[in-house]
Every structure is written in C-alpha cells, then in structure tokens.
Enzyme design. Structure first.
Site, short mmCIF file in Angstrom:
data_model
loop_
_atom_site.label_atom_id
_atom_site.label_comp_id
_atom_site.label_asym_id
_atom_site.label_seq_id
_atom_site.Cartn_x
_atom_site.Cartn_y
_atom_site.Cartn_z
N HIS A 49 43.13 35.39 37.34
CA HIS A 49 43.92 36.24 38.23
C HIS A 49 45.07 36.87 37.45
O HIS A 49 45.49 36.36 36.40
CB HIS A 49 44.44 35.43 39.40
CG HIS A 49 43.35 35.06 40.37
ND1 HIS A 49 43.62 34.42 41.56
CD2 HIS A 49 42.01 35.26 40.35
CE1 HIS A 49 42.50 34.25 42.22
NE2 HIS A 49 41.50 34.73 41.50
N GLU B 89 48.23 37.01 38.11
CA GLU B 89 49.39 36.13 38.01
C GLU B 89 49.19 35.12 36.88
O GLU B 89 50.12 34.84 36.12
CB GLU B 89 49.62 35.37 39.33
CG GLU B 89 49.75 36.25 40.55
CD GLU B 89 48.44 36.46 41.30
OE1 GLU B 89 48.46 36.41 42.53
OE2 GLU B 89 47.39 36.69 40.65
N CYS C 203 46.94 33.53 45.56
CA CYS C 203 46.07 32.51 46.12
C CYS C 203 46.71 31.14 45.87
O CYS C 203 47.75 31.03 45.22
CB CYS C 203 44.69 32.58 45.46
SG CYS C 203 44.67 31.99 43.75
N CYS D 225 47.03 30.22 42.00
CA CYS D 225 48.15 30.93 41.38
C CYS D 225 49.48 30.43 41.93
O CYS D 225 50.46 30.31 41.18
CB CYS D 225 48.01 32.43 41.59
SG CYS D 225 46.63 33.13 40.66
#
Length: 148
Positions: free
Chosen positions: A78, A80, A106, A109
C-alpha cells in the site's frame, strides 16, 4: 486563483504521487509531512524489482476478492507502507509527522502508522474498515477528510 491551504497543497501532491501506482484496481498516493516539509512519498505497487500487476495481472481481481478483504493476497504494498519504508530506508524520522493519503488507511497500514508515531491523517476517499477506524481512534490519531 486562490492560494491552496497547506492540507489542500499536500493532498494535491499525494494525488500526483498516486499516478505512479501500478495497481489495476485502485491508484493510491501517500506523503509524509513534518513542519511543512515532505519527508517521504509512496504509491501502491509491487515490491522493488518485481513485476507489477499491470504486467502479470491482478491476483485479487482474478480471484474476485472484495475490496478490504484478504490483504495478503496481493503482490503490491500500500502507498502508506511504501512511504513509511522509504523513510526508513533513508533514515528519515517520521514520528510526529502527518500523513496525506488519497485513501483512508486499511487496518494493516493503520497498525504501521500507529507504531511509526504518525500523529494525524488527512485522506480524500473513504475506505470501509471499521477495525482500522477503531484502532486509529484508540491511538489518538486524528483523521480528517479533505477534498481537493
């Protein structure tokens, strides 16, 4: 033309970073900022040196896996995660930083964000993950939705 606020300015940069994404389902960009300075950026895509989903196809799409489920069944990281990893690789301290992300984080993260000491998150689009929201709230991390 009016001058953008700092959150608008940094979110527009996160949206530009998202354009580097190689994910077939969702383009996400993230930047870490402290004292009005960009510390690191990240977008979602395969790990360094590996083929991207746009080259080999999407495991999640092929398996009809709904958004927000079975995160482990994905070649990509991801945005992040990539921003946090980029900072770590370059020895950049991010404790107390603000995250600007085109999507709300999410749960995976969110746990990384909490442990990295990130203090605030600006996001543009929602992401339905009740556990992530609960954990961020419990950790005292402020979330603010912003539209640019």
């Amino acid at each position: 033309m009016s001058r953008p606020s700092w959150p608008e300015y940094f979110m527009s940069i996160a949206k530009m970073v998202a354009k580097r994404s190689t994910c077939l389902r969702r383009h996400v960009g993230a930047i870490l900022v402290k004292d009005k300075r960009i510390l690191a950026t990240g977008y979602n895509g395969a790990p360094r040196g590996l083929r991207h989903c746009e080259e080999v196809g999407c495991i999640r799409q092929d398996g009809a896996i709904p958004s927000g489920e079975r995160h482990e069944l994905c070649r990509g990281l991801h945005a992040e995660q990539n921003a946090i990893i980029q900072a770590a690789c370059h020895g950049i301290q991010i404790a107390g930083a603000t995250l600007y992300c085109t999507n709300r984080p999410c749960v995976i993260c969110s746990k990384m964000i909490i442990n990295a000491g990130i203090s605030k998150i600006y996001y543009e689009e929602g992401y339905n993950d009740p556990l992530a929201a609960q954990m961020l709230e419990e950790a005292g991390i402020e979330l603010e939705r912003i539209k640019t």
